[in-house]
Design a protein around this motif. Structure first.
Motif, PDB file in Angstrom:
ATOM      1  N   PRO A  41     -23.795 -19.411   4.578  1.00  0.00           N
ATOM      2  CA  PRO A  41     -24.782 -20.332   4.011  1.00  0.00           C
ATOM      3  C   PRO A  41     -24.707 -21.680   4.725  1.00  0.00           C
ATOM      4  O   PRO A  41     -23.615 -22.162   5.029  1.00  0.00           O
ATOM      5  CB  PRO A  41     -24.336 -20.487   2.547  1.00  0.00           C
ATOM      6  N   LEU A  67     -23.624 -30.459  -3.607  1.00  0.00           N
ATOM      7  CA  LEU A  67     -24.484 -29.365  -4.055  1.00  0.00           C
ATOM      8  C   LEU A  67     -24.143 -29.007  -5.492  1.00  0.00           C
ATOM      9  O   LEU A  67     -22.958 -28.914  -5.845  1.00  0.00           O
ATOM     10  CB  LEU A  67     -24.295 -28.135  -3.162  1.00  0.00           C
ATOM     11  N   ALA A  72     -23.574 -23.153  -6.465  1.00  0.00           N
ATOM     12  CA  ALA A  72     -23.167 -23.914  -5.279  1.00  0.00           C
ATOM     13  C   ALA A  72     -21.784 -24.540  -5.461  1.00  0.00           C
ATOM     14  O   ALA A  72     -21.094 -24.821  -4.482  1.00  0.00           O
ATOM     15  CB  ALA A  72     -24.182 -25.003  -4.978  1.00  0.00           C
ATOM     16  N   GLU A  73     -21.375 -24.730  -6.712  1.00  0.00           N
ATOM     17  CA  GLU A  73     -20.063 -25.302  -6.980  1.00  0.00           C
ATOM     18  C   GLU A  73     -18.952 -24.420  -6.428  1.00  0.00           C
ATOM     19  O   GLU A  73     -17.835 -24.874  -6.192  1.00  0.00           O
ATOM     20  CB  GLU A  73     -19.858 -25.505  -8.490  1.00  0.00           C
ATOM     21  N   LEU A  75     -19.155 -22.835  -3.504  1.00  0.00           N
ATOM     22  CA  LEU A  75     -19.160 -22.829  -2.045  1.00  0.00           C
ATOM     23  C   LEU A  75     -18.023 -23.696  -1.516  1.00  0.00           C
ATOM     24  O   LEU A  75     -17.689 -24.727  -2.098  1.00  0.00           O
ATOM     25  CB  LEU A  75     -20.485 -23.368  -1.499  1.00  0.00           C
ATOM     26  N   TYR A  92     -21.134 -23.590   5.035  1.00  0.00           N
ATOM     27  CA  TYR A  92     -20.314 -23.290   3.865  1.00  0.00           C
ATOM     28  C   TYR A  92     -19.828 -21.854   3.899  1.00  0.00           C
ATOM     29  O   TYR A  92     -20.377 -21.010   4.601  1.00  0.00           O
ATOM     30  CB  TYR A  92     -21.119 -23.516   2.579  1.00  0.00           C
ATOM     31  N   LEU A  96     -24.528 -18.214  -2.757  1.00  0.00           N
ATOM     32  CA  LEU A  96     -25.328 -18.804  -3.815  1.00  0.00           C
ATOM     33  C   LEU A  96     -25.832 -17.708  -4.743  1.00  0.00           C
ATOM     34  O   LEU A  96     -25.878 -16.535  -4.369  1.00  0.00           O
ATOM     35  CB  LEU A  96     -26.523 -19.557  -3.227  1.00  0.00           C
ATOM     36  N   LEU A 101     -31.092 -25.148  -7.093  1.00  0.00           N
ATOM     37  CA  LEU A 101     -30.068 -25.788  -6.272  1.00  0.00           C
ATOM     38  C   LEU A 101     -30.445 -27.257  -6.112  1.00  0.00           C
ATOM     39  O   LEU A 101     -31.539 -27.578  -5.655  1.00  0.00           O
ATOM     40  CB  LEU A 101     -29.966 -25.122  -4.903  1.00  0.00           C
ATOM     41  N   VAL A 103     -29.512 -30.772  -4.259  1.00  0.00           N
ATOM     42  CA  VAL A 103     -28.823 -31.354  -3.105  1.00  0.00           C
ATOM     43  C   VAL A 103     -28.850 -32.865  -3.275  1.00  0.00           C
ATOM     44  O   VAL A 103     -29.922 -33.469  -3.288  1.00  0.00           O
ATOM     45  CB  VAL A 103     -29.510 -30.954  -1.776  1.00  0.00           C
TER      46      VAL A 103
END
Length: 136
Positions: A41, A67, A72-73, A75, A92, A96, A101, A103
Motif C-alpha cells: 500500500p 492515516l 489504516a491504524e 499499517l 506502508y 486496508l 480513509l 489522510v
C-alpha cells in the motif's frame, strides 16, 4: 489498484492504462524495485509550498502523514520516496479494509526551501473492496 475499481473526483473510472503509465513512470524515478513498491500500500502526496519555492526534502521523513480509518491504524510505515519536486510516495506494510480513509497532513511537519512551515490539511477517500472470487 484494479482498473475500474475506483473513480476520480469527476466520477470517471480509472483505467489500467492510467495505472500502468502513472505507476511505472513514478516508480521508475524511485530507486527501489518497482514490483516491490507496487505490491505494498502506498500514498502519493503532493505538497504545496509557497509560490516560487519547493519542498525541502530534508524535512520529509514520514511524520507528515497520519492515516485513520479503514484499518489504516494497522499499517506500518516503511519508507518515503521523492517522485517529483513536491510529490512524495509513502510506502506502508499491511492491508486496508473497506471504509472511510482519512489522510491528515500535520501542520509544521514539513517546510519549503524558504523555511515556511506546511499547514494542516485533511482529505478523505472511500476504500472499497471487491471479492473477485465471489460467484454471481
Amino acid at each position: 489498484f484494479l482498473a475500474g475499481s475506483w473513480q476520480d473526483v469527476d466520477g470517471t473510472p480509472v483505467t489500467q492504462v492510467q495505472i500502468d503509465k502513472n505507476g511505472a513512470e513514478k516508480a521508475a524515478k524511485v530507486r527501489v524495485d518497482e514490483n516491490a513498491l507496487r505490491a505494498r500500500p502506498y500514498l502519493d502526496v503532493t505538497f504545496t509550498p509557497t509560490t516560487g519555492e519547493s519542498v525541502d526534502a530534508t524535512t520529509i521523513d514520514g511524520d507528515e502523514v497520519e492515516l485513520m480509518g479503514a484499518d489504516a491504524e494497522n499499517l506500518l510505515f516503511l519508507s518515503v520516496h521523492r517522485l517529483s519536486e513536491n510529490t512524495f510516495r509513502y510506502v506502508y506494510q499491511g492491508q486496508l479494509d473497506t471504509g472511510l480513509l482519512t489522510v491528515n497532513l500535520i501542520a509544521g511537519s514539513w517546510r519549503d526551501t524558504a523555511g515556511n512551515a506546511g499547514v494542516a490539511n485533511k482529505q478523505q477517500v472511500a476504500v472499497t473492496c471487491w471479492n473477485w472470487r465471489q460467484k454471481w
